[in-house]
Design a protein around this motif. Structure first.
Motif, PDB file in Angstrom:
ATOM      1  N   SER A  83      19.939   2.834  44.657  1.00  0.00           N
ATOM      2  CA  SER A  83      19.381   3.800  43.832  1.00  0.00           C
ATOM      3  C   SER A  83      17.997   3.632  43.613  1.00  0.00           C
ATOM      4  O   SER A  83      17.466   2.427  43.289  1.00  0.00           O
ATOM      5  CB  SER A  83      20.270   3.644  42.292  1.00  0.00           C
ATOM      6  OG  SER A  83      19.655   4.615  41.579  1.00  0.00           O
ATOM      7  N   PRO A  84      17.110   4.922  43.601  1.00  0.00           N
ATOM      8  CA  PRO A  84      15.630   4.600  43.139  1.00  0.00           C
ATOM      9  C   PRO A  84      15.542   4.401  41.588  1.00  0.00           C
ATOM     10  O   PRO A  84      14.606   3.864  41.145  1.00  0.00           O
ATOM     11  CB  PRO A  84      15.250   5.929  43.543  1.00  0.00           C
ATOM     12  CG  PRO A  84      16.462   7.030  43.476  1.00  0.00           C
ATOM     13  CD  PRO A  84      17.564   5.955  43.844  1.00  0.00           C
ATOM     14  N   HIS A  85      16.641   4.534  40.744  1.00  0.00           N
ATOM     15  CA  HIS A  85      16.684   4.259  39.409  1.00  0.00           C
ATOM     16  C   HIS A  85      17.299   3.014  38.968  1.00  0.00           C
ATOM     17  O   HIS A  85      17.933   2.972  37.812  1.00  0.00           O
ATOM     18  CB  HIS A  85      17.303   5.529  38.651  1.00  0.00           C
ATOM     19  CG  HIS A  85      16.750   6.917  39.003  1.00  0.00           C
ATOM     20  ND1 HIS A  85      15.321   7.361  38.880  1.00  0.00           N
ATOM     21  CD2 HIS A  85      17.321   7.793  39.879  1.00  0.00           C
ATOM     22  CE1 HIS A  85      14.908   8.318  39.448  1.00  0.00           C
ATOM     23  NE2 HIS A  85      16.132   8.765  40.023  1.00  0.00           N
ATOM     24  N   ALA A  86      17.289   2.235  39.836  1.00  0.00           N
ATOM     25  CA  ALA A  86      18.059   0.968  39.723  1.00  0.00           C
ATOM     26  C   ALA A  86      17.764   0.352  38.145  1.00  0.00           C
ATOM     27  O   ALA A  86      18.420  -0.467  37.430  1.00  0.00           O
ATOM     28  CB  ALA A  86      18.195   0.126  40.728  1.00  0.00           C
ATOM     29  N   ALA A  87      16.298   0.250  38.122  1.00  0.00           N
ATOM     30  CA  ALA A  87      15.699  -0.487  36.950  1.00  0.00           C
ATOM     31  C   ALA A  87      16.110   0.146  35.702  1.00  0.00           C
ATOM     32  O   ALA A  87      15.976  -0.490  34.798  1.00  0.00           O
ATOM     33  CB  ALA A  87      14.068  -0.373  37.157  1.00  0.00           C
ATOM     34  N   GLU A  88      16.547   1.339  35.605  1.00  0.00           N
ATOM     35  CA  GLU A  88      16.946   2.081  34.620  1.00  0.00           C
ATOM     36  C   GLU A  88      18.422   2.018  34.063  1.00  0.00           C
ATOM     37  O   GLU A  88      18.886   2.136  32.942  1.00  0.00           O
ATOM     38  CB  GLU A  88      16.807   3.555  34.380  1.00  0.00           C
ATOM     39  CG  GLU A  88      15.394   3.879  34.992  1.00  0.00           C
ATOM     40  CD  GLU A  88      14.989   5.358  35.429  1.00  0.00           C
ATOM     41  OE1 GLU A  88      16.294   6.001  35.175  1.00  0.00           O
ATOM     42  OE2 GLU A  88      14.105   5.666  35.649  1.00  0.00           O
ATOM     43  N   ALA A  89      19.180   1.342  34.830  1.00  0.00           N
ATOM     44  CA  ALA A  89      20.795   1.117  34.610  1.00  0.00           C
ATOM     45  C   ALA A  89      20.970   0.350  33.321  1.00  0.00           C
ATOM     46  O   ALA A  89      21.944   0.952  32.672  1.00  0.00           O
ATOM     47  CB  ALA A  89      21.157   0.495  35.769  1.00  0.00           C
ATOM     48  N   ALA A  90      20.412  -0.633  32.963  1.00  0.00           N
ATOM     49  CA  ALA A  90      20.800  -1.491  31.986  1.00  0.00           C
ATOM     50  C   ALA A  90      20.364  -0.806  30.716  1.00  0.00           C
ATOM     51  O   ALA A  90      21.007  -0.632  29.470  1.00  0.00           O
ATOM     52  CB  ALA A  90      19.896  -2.667  31.841  1.00  0.00           C
ATOM     53  N   LEU A  91      19.184   0.110  30.720  1.00  0.00           N
ATOM     54  CA  LEU A  91      18.894   0.696  29.545  1.00  0.00           C
ATOM     55  C   LEU A  91      19.751   2.124  29.292  1.00  0.00           C
ATOM     56  O   LEU A  91      20.145   2.257  28.214  1.00  0.00           O
ATOM     57  CB  LEU A  91      17.253   1.380  29.714  1.00  0.00           C
ATOM     58  CG  LEU A  91      16.868   2.169  28.561  1.00  0.00           C
ATOM     59  CD1 LEU A  91      16.705   1.299  27.284  1.00  0.00           C
ATOM     60  CD2 LEU A  91      15.370   2.627  28.907  1.00  0.00           C
ATOM     61  N   HIS A  92      20.232   2.742  30.380  1.00  0.00           N
ATOM     62  CA  HIS A  92      21.244   3.648  30.208  1.00  0.00           C
ATOM     63  C   HIS A  92      22.623   3.229  29.583  1.00  0.00           C
ATOM     64  O   HIS A  92      23.174   3.966  28.758  1.00  0.00           O
ATOM     65  CB  HIS A  92      21.512   4.185  31.533  1.00  0.00           C
ATOM     66  CG  HIS A  92      20.595   5.310  31.986  1.00  0.00           C
ATOM     67  ND1 HIS A  92      20.520   5.758  33.590  1.00  0.00           N
ATOM     68  CD2 HIS A  92      19.322   5.768  31.490  1.00  0.00           C
ATOM     69  CE1 HIS A  92      19.452   6.493  33.582  1.00  0.00           C
ATOM     70  NE2 HIS A  92      18.787   6.506  32.235  1.00  0.00           N
ATOM     71  N   ALA A  93      23.017   1.859  29.817  1.00  0.00           N
ATOM     72  CA  ALA A  93      24.139   1.397  29.379  1.00  0.00           C
ATOM     73  C   ALA A  93      23.917   1.023  27.928  1.00  0.00           C
ATOM     74  O   ALA A  93      24.642   1.515  27.111  1.00  0.00           O
ATOM     75  CB  ALA A  93      24.388   0.010  30.044  1.00  0.00           C
ATOM     76  N   TYR A  94      22.727   0.564  27.657  1.00  0.00           N
ATOM     77  CA  TYR A  94      22.436   0.494  26.097  1.00  0.00           C
ATOM     78  C   TYR A  94      22.501   1.615  25.190  1.00  0.00           C
ATOM     79  O   TYR A  94      22.788   1.632  24.409  1.00  0.00           O
ATOM     80  CB  TYR A  94      21.152  -0.486  26.075  1.00  0.00           C
ATOM     81  CG  TYR A  94      20.901  -1.077  24.726  1.00  0.00           C
ATOM     82  CD1 TYR A  94      21.468  -2.053  24.197  1.00  0.00           C
ATOM     83  CD2 TYR A  94      20.008  -0.197  23.909  1.00  0.00           C
ATOM     84  CE1 TYR A  94      20.877  -2.632  22.737  1.00  0.00           C
ATOM     85  CE2 TYR A  94      19.638  -0.648  22.625  1.00  0.00           C
ATOM     86  CZ  TYR A  94      20.557  -1.798  21.871  1.00  0.00           C
ATOM     87  OH  TYR A  94      20.173  -2.056  20.680  1.00  0.00           O
ATOM     88  N   THR A  95      21.930   2.542  25.795  1.00  0.00           N
ATOM     89  CA  THR A  95      21.673   3.966  25.059  1.00  0.00           C
ATOM     90  C   THR A  95      23.126   4.327  24.847  1.00  0.00           C
ATOM     91  O   THR A  95      23.333   4.856  23.831  1.00  0.00           O
ATOM     92  CB  THR A  95      20.851   4.744  25.821  1.00  0.00           C
ATOM     93  OG1 THR A  95      19.626   4.503  26.164  1.00  0.00           O
ATOM     94  CG2 THR A  95      20.849   6.071  25.196  1.00  0.00           C
ATOM     95  N   ALA A  96      23.931   4.102  25.684  1.00  0.00           N
ATOM     96  CA  ALA A  96      25.098   4.702  25.640  1.00  0.00           C
ATOM     97  C   ALA A  96      26.173   3.790  24.671  1.00  0.00           C
ATOM     98  O   ALA A  96      27.006   4.420  23.615  1.00  0.00           O
ATOM     99  CB  ALA A  96      26.373   4.957  26.701  1.00  0.00           C
ATOM    100  N   THR A  97      25.945   2.552  24.611  1.00  0.00           N
ATOM    101  CA  THR A  97      26.989   1.796  24.043  1.00  0.00           C
ATOM    102  C   THR A  97      26.342   0.605  23.103  1.00  0.00           C
ATOM    103  O   THR A  97      27.277   0.004  22.475  1.00  0.00           O
ATOM    104  CB  THR A  97      27.730   1.048  25.101  1.00  0.00           C
ATOM    105  OG1 THR A  97      27.003  -0.017  25.740  1.00  0.00           O
ATOM    106  CG2 THR A  97      28.738   1.955  25.970  1.00  0.00           C
ATOM    107  N   GLY A  98      25.166   0.436  23.219  1.00  0.00           N
ATOM    108  CA  GLY A  98      24.657  -0.636  22.363  1.00  0.00           C
ATOM    109  C   GLY A  98      24.659  -2.045  23.157  1.00  0.00           C
ATOM    110  O   GLY A  98      24.383  -2.950  22.768  1.00  0.00           O
ATOM    111  N   SER A  99      24.970  -1.873  24.297  1.00  0.00           N
ATOM    112  CA  SER A  99      25.395  -3.185  25.121  1.00  0.00           C
ATOM    113  C   SER A  99      24.470  -2.839  26.549  1.00  0.00           C
ATOM    114  O   SER A  99      24.878  -1.929  27.084  1.00  0.00           O
ATOM    115  CB  SER A  99      26.646  -3.542  25.449  1.00  0.00           C
ATOM    116  OG  SER A  99      27.260  -3.758  24.093  1.00  0.00           O
TER     117      SER A  99
END
Length: 589
Positions: free
Chosen positions: A536-552
């Protein structure tokens, strides 16, 4: 009952082949004949691999190349079941359609358009006997409806391998109406036509949307049940899709359109008086303005209105949208600057630009109007969320993401659709010994439909239960092939599978779910992404997306194990599924 699934999945295997022959089919098409023991069933590192299978006429395999020439360093890791795309700085991948598969001779034919650019075409230009090539796939094959009277096969030169293979092998007994755009007459090929077939060759520049649209509209309207397949440059196919679905009224399940390549437009010179968004932003950080303007245009209906009635003035557009006042006029210069609309010299004659044409497609809109867009907007609350130790989503909406999707069928449906790719990764789970003797399975999470499909593909037929609340259960019903054989109430089961059920839950909500599952079963499996997708070209954003959704952040194996222990479970083992996804097997003592 839901419609029959349109694809058959295949195990993902990394294979090595070598060049046997090179043949110039036409001045515009080069055929590389590849062969090797990896096309047959083989054993590597103690694991048996099945023979190569690509039964579909438009199957795709992923060629693995390297910008620095070190292909071995670019190879993914082969798992017992599946592929893990480990980080590789110089990896390049390109998808190609097998033109012919001859397992008796141990050969695979690939056709490359000769256009003088691109890593795959460069490799084919220098290919010599004995050169090696590595590839993965195909991951699935298209299932055509069984009862068809005719099929459209539409494309440019890149679609010729798939079209030629269809005509050679005839997966269905139906009249084929072929339309191909070529850059010049020298690109024409001999095709295996039968009585009742037609073929139309159109000379046009690659990616010429107008030429392709005009030619498709000129095709005859056959009687009976039909199907339309098309492959070409992605933007050139946009008017074709609209015509076939909106004007020809072909159902969505009778239209298969794939962008085989994407033409990169040269940057247009800045028009006098237009805003330069990049100049207004800090160096290297893009402005959010184009995104916000595109979102407004979609939500107001600007894109659809201009598509349905080209030539409108700004005032007529505002009236049509029920948006009086100067607001639309404020948007138009920006929409024009970003290629969403084109404005005539006198300020009238509105029509869609290239970006606007793309935004007519449902999957393009999702970035601006769907669940992904709502998560992005929630990032406006990132700083206070970090201070308060909560999720940006909760601060933005006043509720957890779980609460939101549980009561919003459309939103939960988006999660289910995002999980559709999961079915290609579940071989490792369905082949696991844990299924031996299992008579019943409890399912939860938006990936449940993919688990049902994977169990079907593996020939496993346990009694299935869905443990979702009312709204998600109804959404899942529409995505499962045979929902009538499923019990739509939770209850005791030999094993429970939670498929992407934690990705929209906070830690506390995840513990509550796992505690409930412990009341129904002694074995549970959690299927979750534990690391970013390496392709994925957006791999660096995966952790931030998860945090935005769940706080983790994106939960790795250790984080999942910690949640399990809080709920009275112990981790038995972890099954790597590929693409950063794992299945964690839990047991209760």
């Amino acid at each position: 009952m839901a419609a029959q699934r349109a694809y058959t999945t295949h195990p993902l295997v990394l294979r090595r082949v070598t060049v046997r022959r090179v043949h110039e089919v036409t001045p515009r098409m080069r055929r590389i004949v590849l062969g090797g023991e990896d096309l047959a069933a083989f054993t590597r590192h103690g694991t048996d691999r099945p023979a190569f299978a690509a039964p579909g006429f438009d199957d795709h395999i992923k060629l693995i190349l390297a910008a620095d020439g070190d292909v071995r360093a670019a190879l993914p890791a082969q798992l017992p079941h599946g592929i893990e795309w480990t980080p590789a700085e110089h990896r390049l991948t390109r998808d190609y359609t097998p033109r012919r598969v001859d397992l008796r001779e141990g050969e695979l034919h690939l056709d490359f358009v000769v256009h003088g650019e691109g890593p795959a075409e460069s490799w084919s230009a220098s290919a010599r006997e004995g050169d090696e090539l590595w590839f993965v796939g195909p991951k699935s094959s298209l299932r055509l409806p069984e009862e068809l009277d005719w099929i459209f096969l539409i494309g440019d030169e890149t679609a010729l391998p798939a079209i030629g293979r269809f005509l050679d092998e005839r997966p269905i007994d139906a009249a084929a109406h072929v339309l191909v755009t070529v850059s010049d007459d020298a690109a024409r090929q001999e095709l295996a036509l039968r009585e009742g077939d037609t073929v139309t060759w159109v000379v046009a520049e690659p990616g010429d949307a107008a030429a392709l649209d005009t030619a498709v509209r000129a095709l005859p309207v056959p009687a009976g049940e039909g199907y339309a397949w098309a492959a070409a440059e992605s933007r050139a196919l946009l008017p074709v899709r609209r015509y076939l679905q909106r004007e020809r009224k072909l159902p969505k399940d009778r239209v298969n359109i794939t962008g085989y390549w994407h033409r990169e437009e040269a940057a247009a010179p800045e028009a006098e008086g237009t805003a330069d968004a990049s100049a207004q932003a800090p160096a290297g950080i893009p402005s959010p303005l184009p995104w916000l303007v595109a979102r407004a245009a979609l939500r107001l209906g600007v894109v659809d209105a201009v598509a349905d009635a080209p030539g409108l003035s700004a005032g007529a557009l505002a009236t049509r949208l029920g948006a009086p006042g100067p607001g639309i006029g404020v948007l138009l210069p920006l929409l024009a600057a970003y290629g969403v609309v084109v404005v005539g010299d006198d300020g009238t004659g509105l029509r869609l630009g290239p970006a606007g044409e793309e935004l007519l497609e449902d999957h393009e809109r999702e970035e601006y109007t769907g669940h992904e867009a709502e998560l992005l907007l929630a990032l406006a609350h990132l700083a206070p969320a970090l201070r308060e130790g909560t999720s940006p989503w909760r601060l933005a909406s006043g509720a957890s993401l779980l609460d939101t999707v549980t009561h919003d069928a459309e939103r939960y449906g988006e999660l289910v659709e995002e999980c559709e790719q999961l079915v290609f990764l579940l071989d490792g789970l369905t082949a696991d010994p844990l299924w031996e003797g299992v008579g019943s399975c409890l399912l939860t999470g938006p990936g449940s439909a993919s688990v049902v499909a994977a169990l079907d593909d593996a020939g496993r037929r346990p009694l299935l239960r869905i443990a979702e609340e009312a709204t998600p259960a109804e959404v899942l019903r529409g995505h499962i092939t045979a929902p009538d054989r499923i019990a739509w109430t939770a209850g005791p089961a030999d094993v429970a599978v939670a498929a992407k059920a934690l990705a929209h839950r906070t830690d506390e909500e995840a513990v509550q779910l796992l505690t409930r599952l412990a009341g129904w079963t002694r074995t549970a499996v959690l299927v979750e992404a534990s690391r970013p997708d390496g392709l994925s070209p957006h791999a660096a954003e995966a952790a931030l997306h998860a945090y935005t959704a769940t706080g983790s952040p994106l939960r790795d194996s250790a984080a999942v194990a910690a949640l399990a222990r809080r709920s009275g479970w112990e981790v038995d083992r972890t099954i790597a599924l590929g693409w950063g996804t794992e299945a964690t097997v839990l047991r209760r003592s």
